[in-house]
Enzyme design. Structure first.
Site, short mmCIF file in Angstrom:
data_model
loop_
_atom_site.label_atom_id
_atom_site.label_comp_id
_atom_site.label_asym_id
_atom_site.label_seq_id
_atom_site.Cartn_x
_atom_site.Cartn_y
_atom_site.Cartn_z
CD GLU B 57 -1.65 -2.48 1.40
OE1 GLU B 57 -0.53 -2.64 1.95
OE2 GLU B 57 -2.39 -3.41 1.08
CG HIS B 126 -11.79 -8.34 5.63
ND1 HIS B 126 -11.11 -9.10 6.54
CD2 HIS B 126 -11.15 -8.50 4.44
CE1 HIS B 126 -10.10 -9.72 5.93
NE2 HIS B 126 -10.09 -9.37 4.66
#
Lengths: 421, 334
Positions: B57, B126
């Site tokens: 990322e 999540h």
């Protein structure tokens, strides 16, 4: 201790320690100094797995007698050599003057690059003027080589009314898009993936420009370094990644970035990109390696990592005292000498320069820097009132000023007014 | 269109119009994204405009910033907002500050898309709603749609915007507006007016809230999935609430908020994110500062609890109809 483990030898933690601390006599006789001209120069299209020995030796061009030797000799003409020498000497003159300006209280902060002038100046000369550089804070030589006005650099250092960054940035965090010099960030190595992204964009657009980036050996430990290397190799990005190994990250010696076990150039091997290790105090070696890497990038052969083996001759910054953590004798004992002196001796050996001209040039450069300083100080020095308008601090956070910043801007103006300022 | 199709359409429209728009991220290329948001784009625009990235990322956002500095308009995807933290330095220290620190010499016109929010049994990594981390950062815009129509229009506006935008997509409502009852059949977008999405280019302006329902009894400030949970809850309770979907958190539509709260005199703030230091605290402070003399009751917040997002205990954690209803009863009791 748990009984079942009682007969096992205890583990021990290795914490690296530099060879010399304050009070020790610096002795670098065990540092390997490969002879000039001994490193091979591969084809720029050579496969990435063929660079093993180049990542562990040192590419050196200038020998002890000031001759340029071996396959990496870039065979520059005397005018180019004199320009290189002049830019390096200018960086040093500029650093000296600005360091003093900080000590005189004219600005809050400064960082010299003494001993590392070749790493920025010679590399820049090997790039095209519109290749984009993503520097760290110690490559002021890029700006000076590309002819960025000294007065503008000083205006930034003084955060005065002529500061192109409007007094928002710490001194030396320059930005100069028109000179191919990316905005410097205080956050280390963030420029590495950004340089790779710029290079990828250039490639995706079918452009011919390449990117180059610099970080210190200490900040190779940042995660951005790993991400950038991975992206660079995956997309064969046309980028040159320079690691300036000046042995010190503030007070931490290079062992804390992993240098006890390997070289920084060797990291290229694991990522599958070309790796070169260069005598960073040899301006011709820096030039030749950069020129080689630029050609590799421009021919779509991919990225190159160059480790510039050098020495940070002075403190980390004006806020640092290196005698508190390293031997005072280290800078002079460093076996690779001084980059300015070595290039000067080369030009003299060629019969294209002499000590008198050099001394005259030093005087001329000092005068030029002094004149620029006087000019910059007409725009003010830090804390003496000739700054950017206070309300300009709210501009540029976004393209347009949103309501909440307009409100805060008004609040600040009202505060100032009420306080009679 | 459902929300995924609308988001896909926004990128398709922008890639068609502007050759500088590029889409990048983990699994976004050949495969078309783990939520199908980028399906078909690589086949249509080629690998140099829609490409898969390594799993880093930091790298995705750092590279996007560099591409933006070159002159492209990157739309990087972070697969789940829960995984945006490795990129925090690049977003906070670089993207958000680049224009400011360089006095607009360089800018970062990037749009970071990321699925966020809970209600899908996503557990701790999540389900998170990290918007409050980014609303605290000067120089970055934070946008959260609640319908397919808004998702497309806001995403187009974000891509066209010259500032860095964090575009958080409430994944619970990708396929239908969630009513808040996990034990009842899920709805699809089929009969929702917000699913009527034009095929071509249009914008929903950043910084403008939407009044989802006009009402007199109380103002409810919300965004994302919670817009639908709130709407269903007040309908079930028979409360004449005014529902404001903020749509953009920074810059915030303060006028819409002020006008509504001054009218109703009561304010409930609803978000999935944890309470302490959440964006609700900023909203509460702003309403208190600007509407103090119009308030008839203390401002209430119905939010996620100050715990990591739990897996099997999700429906006790999620600020659903029960928590929202309790807060409303408290607000309206006199």
């Amino acid at each position: 201790m748990d009984a079942p483990r009682a007969n096992l030898p205890p583990l021990s933690l290795h914490v690296p320690e530099p060879k010399f601390r304050p009070g020790d006599e610096a002795d670098f006789s065990d540092v390997d100094v490969p002879s000039a001209g001994s490193a091979r120069r591969p084809d720029t299209a050579a496969p990435a797995d063929s660079f093993h020995e180049l990542a562990y030796t040192l590419i050196r061009v200038l020998d002890d007698s000031g001759q340029a030797v071996g396959p990496w000799n870039p065979r520059l003409d005397p005018d180019a050599l004199r320009k290189m020498l002049r830019s390096m000497a200018m960086v040093r003159a500029f650093d000296e003057r600005m360091f003093r300006a900080q000590r005189q209280g004219k600005t809050s902060f400064y960082m010299k690059s003494t001993g590392e002038e070749a790493v920025s100046v010679a590399a820049t000369m090997a790039l095209a003027s519109d290749d984009m550089c993503f520097p760290s804070y110690r490559q002021q030589g890029i700006l000076i080589t590309r002819g960025y006005p000294l007065v503008t650099m000083m205006n930034q250092i003084y955060s005065n009314k002529g500061d192109p960054l409007q007094g928002r940035q710490l001194p030396i965090m320059y930005s100069a898009k028109d000179f191919g010099f990316f905005s410097i960030s205080g956050n280390l190595t963030t420029q590495y993936p950004q340089a790779v992204g710029w290079a990828m964009a250039s490639a995706a657009k079918g452009d011919s420009r390449i990117a180059a980036t610099w970080c210190g050996e200490g900040s190779t430990a940042e995660g951005d370094f790993h991400s950038a290397m991975t992206f660079a190799t995956v997309y064969k990005a046309p980028v040159i990644m320079n690691v300036v190994n000046n042995q010190w990250a503030i007070s931490s010696f290079s062992g804390f970035a992993g240098a006890e076990a390997t070289t920084f150039a060797a990291r290229a091997i694991g990522y599958g990109l070309a790796g070169l290790r260069v005598d960073g105090n040899d301006a011709l070696a820096v030039y030749a390696a950069t020129q080689w890497a630029a050609e590799r990038a421009r021919t779509n052969q991919g990225p190159t990592l160059i480790e510039h083996f050098t020495y940070r001759a002075e403190g980390h910054s004006t806020s640092d005292d290196p005698t508190a953590y390293r031997s005072a004798g280290e800078p002079n004992a460093w076996p690779f000498g001084d980059p300015v002196r070595r290039l000067k001796e080369h030009l003299i050996a060629l019969g294209e320069w002499d000590e008198e001209r050099h001394a005259a040039q030093d005087l001329e450069l000092a005068e030029q820097v002094k004149r620029a300083q006087k000019e910059a100080e007409k725009n003010g020095i830090l804390g003496h009132g000739m700054h950017q308008p206070f309300d300009s601090m709210f501009e540029g956070v976004f393209e347009d000023i949103p309501w909440h910043l307009k409100e805060q801007q008004q609040q600040m103006l009202d505060e100032q007014k009420a306080a009679g300022l | 269109m459902n929300m995924i199709q609308a988001i896909n359409s926004a990128m398709d429209v922008m890639m068609e119009r502007d050759s500088d728009v590029v889409v990048m991220g983990e699994d976004v290329g050949y495969f078309g994204g783990v939520f199908r948001a980028t399906a078909g784009l690589q086949a249509k625009y080629g690998k140099t405009r829609v490409f898969d990235t390594p799993i880093t990322e930091i790298g995705i956002i750092g590279v996007a910033i560099g591409m933006g500095a070159y002159g492209l308009r990157p739309v990087p995807e972070i697969q789940f907002a829960d995984y945006i933290y490795p990129a925090l330095d690049q977003l906070v220290s670089e993207a958000a500050r680049l224009r400011y620190r360089s006095a607009a010499d360089f800018t970062a016109p990037i749009t970071v898309r990321s699925p966020y929010g809970g209600g899908i049994f996503g557990g701790q990594t999540h389900s998170q709603s990290p918007e409050g981390i980014f609303t605290h950062v000067s120089g970055i815009k934070t946008v959260i749609p609640s319908t397919p129509y808004d998702a497309k229009g806001l995403l187009i506006a974000a891509i066209e915007d010259n500032d860095p935008v964090l575009f958080l997509e409430p994944k619970r409502i990708y396929n239908g507006p969630f009513h808040g009852h996990y034990d009842r059949p899920a709805k699809t977008w089929a009969d929702h007016p917000g699913a009527d999405v034009p095929a071509g280019h249009y914008r929903v302006e950043l910084g403008k809230a939407a009044t989802v329902r006009a009402g007199e009894a109380v103002t409810i400030l919300c965004y994302g999935t919670m817009v639908h949970v709130v709407a269903n809850t007040i309908e079930e309770m028979g409360i004449d609430a005014e529902i404001i979907d903020l749509r953009t958190l920074v810059p915030l539509d303060i006028e819409a908020i002020e006008t509504s709260v001054k009218k109703t005199g009561r304010c409930l703030i609803v978000h999935e994110a944890t309470r302490t230091g959440g964006f609700g605290a900023e909203l509460s402070a702003l309403v208190q500062e600007r509407c103090f003399y119009h308030l008839e009751a203390p401002i209430e917040r119905a939010t996620g609890f100050d715990t990591p997002y739990p897996h099997s205990l999700e429906w006790a954690y999620f600020p659903g109809p029960v928590r929202i209803g309790t807060a409303l009863k408290k607000l309206l009791k006199d």
